[in-house]
Design a protein around this motif. Sequence first.
Motif, PDB file in Angstrom:
ATOM      1  N   ALA A 220       1.761   5.085  17.815  1.00 56.75           N
ATOM      2  CA  ALA A 220       1.809   4.795  16.380  1.00 56.75           C
ATOM      3  C   ALA A 220       3.213   4.380  15.956  1.00 56.75           C
ATOM      4  O   ALA A 220       3.400   3.426  15.190  1.00 56.75           O
ATOM      5  N   LYS A 221       4.209   5.084  16.470  1.00 57.28           N
ATOM      6  CA  LYS A 221       5.600   4.734  16.165  1.00 57.28           C
ATOM      7  C   LYS A 221       5.925   3.334  16.672  1.00 57.28           C
ATOM      8  O   LYS A 221       6.558   2.524  15.970  1.00 57.28           O
ATOM      9  N   SER A 222       5.499   3.051  17.891  1.00 50.30           N
ATOM     10  CA  SER A 222       5.757   1.740  18.486  1.00 50.30           C
ATOM     11  C   SER A 222       5.119   0.635  17.658  1.00 50.30           C
ATOM     12  O   SER A 222       5.728  -0.412  17.420  1.00 50.30           O
ATOM     13  N   LYS A 223       3.886   0.877  17.197  1.00 46.48           N
ATOM     14  CA  LYS A 223       3.187  -0.114  16.376  1.00 46.48           C
ATOM     15  C   LYS A 223       3.919  -0.328  15.058  1.00 46.48           C
ATOM     16  O   LYS A 223       4.107  -1.472  14.619  1.00 46.48           O
ATOM     17  N   ALA A 224       4.350   0.749  14.422  1.00 41.29           N
ATOM     18  CA  ALA A 224       5.063   0.633  13.146  1.00 41.29           C
ATOM     19  C   ALA A 224       6.355  -0.158  13.302  1.00 41.29           C
ATOM     20  O   ALA A 224       6.678  -1.031  12.490  1.00 41.29           O
ATOM     21  N   GLU A 225       7.092   0.135  14.372  1.00 36.56           N
ATOM     22  CA  GLU A 225       8.356  -0.565  14.604  1.00 36.56           C
ATOM     23  C   GLU A 225       8.138  -2.034  14.915  1.00 36.56           C
ATOM     24  O   GLU A 225       8.946  -2.885  14.533  1.00 36.56           O
ATOM     25  N   SER A 226       7.033  -2.347  15.606  1.00 36.09           N
ATOM     26  CA  SER A 226       6.742  -3.749  15.907  1.00 36.09           C
ATOM     27  C   SER A 226       6.427  -4.544  14.648  1.00 36.09           C
ATOM     28  O   SER A 226       6.527  -5.769  14.634  1.00 36.09           O
ATOM     29  N   LEU A 227       6.073  -3.823  13.575  1.00 35.06           N
ATOM     30  CA  LEU A 227       5.765  -4.467  12.297  1.00 35.06           C
ATOM     31  C   LEU A 227       6.939  -4.396  11.320  1.00 35.06           C
ATOM     32  O   LEU A 227       6.788  -4.672  10.132  1.00 35.06           O
ATOM     33  N   GLY A 228       8.088  -4.008  11.836  1.00 35.15           N
ATOM     34  CA  GLY A 228       9.301  -4.040  11.021  1.00 35.15           C
ATOM     35  C   GLY A 228       9.663  -2.758  10.319  1.00 35.15           C
ATOM     36  O   GLY A 228      10.604  -2.723   9.524  1.00 35.15           O
ATOM     37  N   ALA A 229       8.952  -1.675  10.578  1.00 29.49           N
ATOM     38  CA  ALA A 229       9.257  -0.403   9.927  1.00 29.49           C
ATOM     39  C   ALA A 229      10.312   0.366  10.700  1.00 29.49           C
ATOM     40  O   ALA A 229      10.484   0.172  11.906  1.00 29.49           O
ATOM     41  N   LYS A 230      11.002   1.245  10.013  1.00 28.92           N
ATOM     42  CA  LYS A 230      11.922   2.173  10.650  1.00 28.92           C
ATOM     43  C   LYS A 230      11.224   3.521  10.695  1.00 28.92           C
ATOM     44  O   LYS A 230      10.760   4.017   9.662  1.00 28.92           O
ATOM     45  N   VAL A 231      11.123   4.114  11.868  1.00 29.82           N
ATOM     46  CA  VAL A 231      10.450   5.411  12.013  1.00 29.82           C
ATOM     47  C   VAL A 231      11.508   6.506  12.073  1.00 29.82           C
ATOM     48  O   VAL A 231      12.368   6.502  12.953  1.00 29.82           O
ATOM     49  N   ALA A 232      11.440   7.417  11.113  1.00 31.78           N
ATOM     50  CA  ALA A 232      12.406   8.511  11.032  1.00 31.78           C
ATOM     51  C   ALA A 232      11.766   9.807  11.510  1.00 31.78           C
ATOM     52  O   ALA A 232      10.535   9.927  11.581  1.00 31.78           O
ATOM     53  N   GLY A 233      12.610  10.774  11.804  1.00 28.61           N
ATOM     54  CA  GLY A 233      12.106  12.054  12.287  1.00 28.61           C
ATOM     55  C   GLY A 233      11.928  13.087  11.200  1.00 28.61           C
ATOM     56  O   GLY A 233      11.295  14.117  11.415  1.00 28.61           O
ATOM     57  N   SER A 234      12.492  12.828  10.008  1.00 29.99           N
ATOM     58  CA  SER A 234      12.378  13.784   8.910  1.00 29.99           C
ATOM     59  C   SER A 234      12.108  13.062   7.597  1.00 29.99           C
ATOM     60  O   SER A 234      12.392  11.871   7.453  1.00 29.99           O
ATOM     61  N   VAL A 235      11.560  13.786   6.642  1.00 31.95           N
ATOM     62  CA  VAL A 235      11.184  13.220   5.337  1.00 31.95           C
ATOM     63  C   VAL A 235      12.339  13.379   4.354  1.00 31.95           C
ATOM     64  O   VAL A 235      12.946  14.439   4.259  1.00 31.95           O
ATOM     65  N   SER A 236      12.619  12.302   3.631  1.00 32.27           N
ATOM     66  CA  SER A 236      13.653  12.344   2.594  1.00 32.27           C
ATOM     67  C   SER A 236      13.217  11.467   1.419  1.00 32.27           C
ATOM     68  O   SER A 236      12.139  10.859   1.451  1.00 32.27           O
ATOM     69  N   LYS A 237      14.057  11.378   0.423  1.00 32.30           N
ATOM     70  CA  LYS A 237      13.731  10.538  -0.741  1.00 32.30           C
ATOM     71  C   LYS A 237      13.653   9.059  -0.355  1.00 32.30           C
ATOM     72  O   LYS A 237      13.055   8.260  -1.064  1.00 32.30           O
ATOM     73  N   LYS A 238      14.270   8.708   0.764  1.00 34.39           N
ATOM     74  CA  LYS A 238      14.265   7.315   1.214  1.00 34.39           C
ATOM     75  C   LYS A 238      13.003   6.965   2.009  1.00 34.39           C
ATOM     76  O   LYS A 238      12.800   5.811   2.360  1.00 34.39           O
ATOM     77  N   THR A 239      12.167   7.959   2.285  1.00 36.57           N
ATOM     78  CA  THR A 239      10.944   7.720   3.054  1.00 36.57           C
ATOM     79  C   THR A 239       9.916   7.007   2.176  1.00 36.57           C
ATOM     80  O   THR A 239       9.695   7.402   1.026  1.00 36.57           O
TER      81      THR A 239
END
Length: 274
Positions: A220-239
């Motif tokens: 899922a992470k790999s798919k998201a990154e292939s579509l231009g997303a940044k995958v983070a390990g923690s939730v913040s206001k920038k998520t």
Amino acid sequence: ECPECGSQAVKVNDEARRCCTGGLICPAQAIERLKHFVSRDAFDIGGMGSKHTESFISDGLIRSPADIFRLADHVNHIKNKEGWGGKSVENLIASIDDKRVISLERFIYALGISQVGKATAQLLAKHYGTLSTWRKAMVAAEELGSDAFSDLTNIDGIGPSVAGDLVKFFQEEHNYQAVADLEEQLTIEDFVTPDVSLSPLAGKTMVFTGSMEKMSRGEAKSKAESLGAKVAGSVSKKTDFVVIGAEAGSKARKAEELGVKILSELEWLEMVGI
């Protein structure tokens, strides 16, 4: 030392057992390694099933992955083997030649390095870009605390354990030479960042939590990154999005507290068209 190939045999995570680091050149691991090398998600070479692979190894035709690409030198030998004929040998050689050009991420995955699956292979290819850059960086990362090691472990999804396995792989001269031998036989394409300008995830920051049913979290992470997303390990206001699977815990609660949009696995799959 491994009694089969003489490579270092090391303990993994303080376990009692020791594992051979010989990888690509250890005869005890050769069959499974080579089966992985030619598998669908790696080189995807037709005609190189388990039975034939074992037979080629037994006959001394294959000792390392690069030998697969030299099987054309042994056509007459193969034709005389049981179960082979002129047409089947011709098809095998054609199938092998068809795979002499391969993407960097598939090449890295095909090497069968411990803990390096498809998602991790793509992360490495994306970060380093070329085989030469990646290989030099892995050698330089041998020194703990070096800039190269820090750069490697700073890749999201690659921790000290995975980094350690990557370093160990290239510490074995046999593996380093096996990769160099393959480079002489192949054209390994540099990683090309896809055009994600029209992707709904371009520039978005995502977090995955909980277990997925349709794909692993790494996929899922790999798919998201292939579509231009940044995958983070923690939730913040920038998520921007948090995708929750089964038994999602504190990250889901954090997303609710911050008002971050939460997607179910089904909503995530619909978003990416799966």
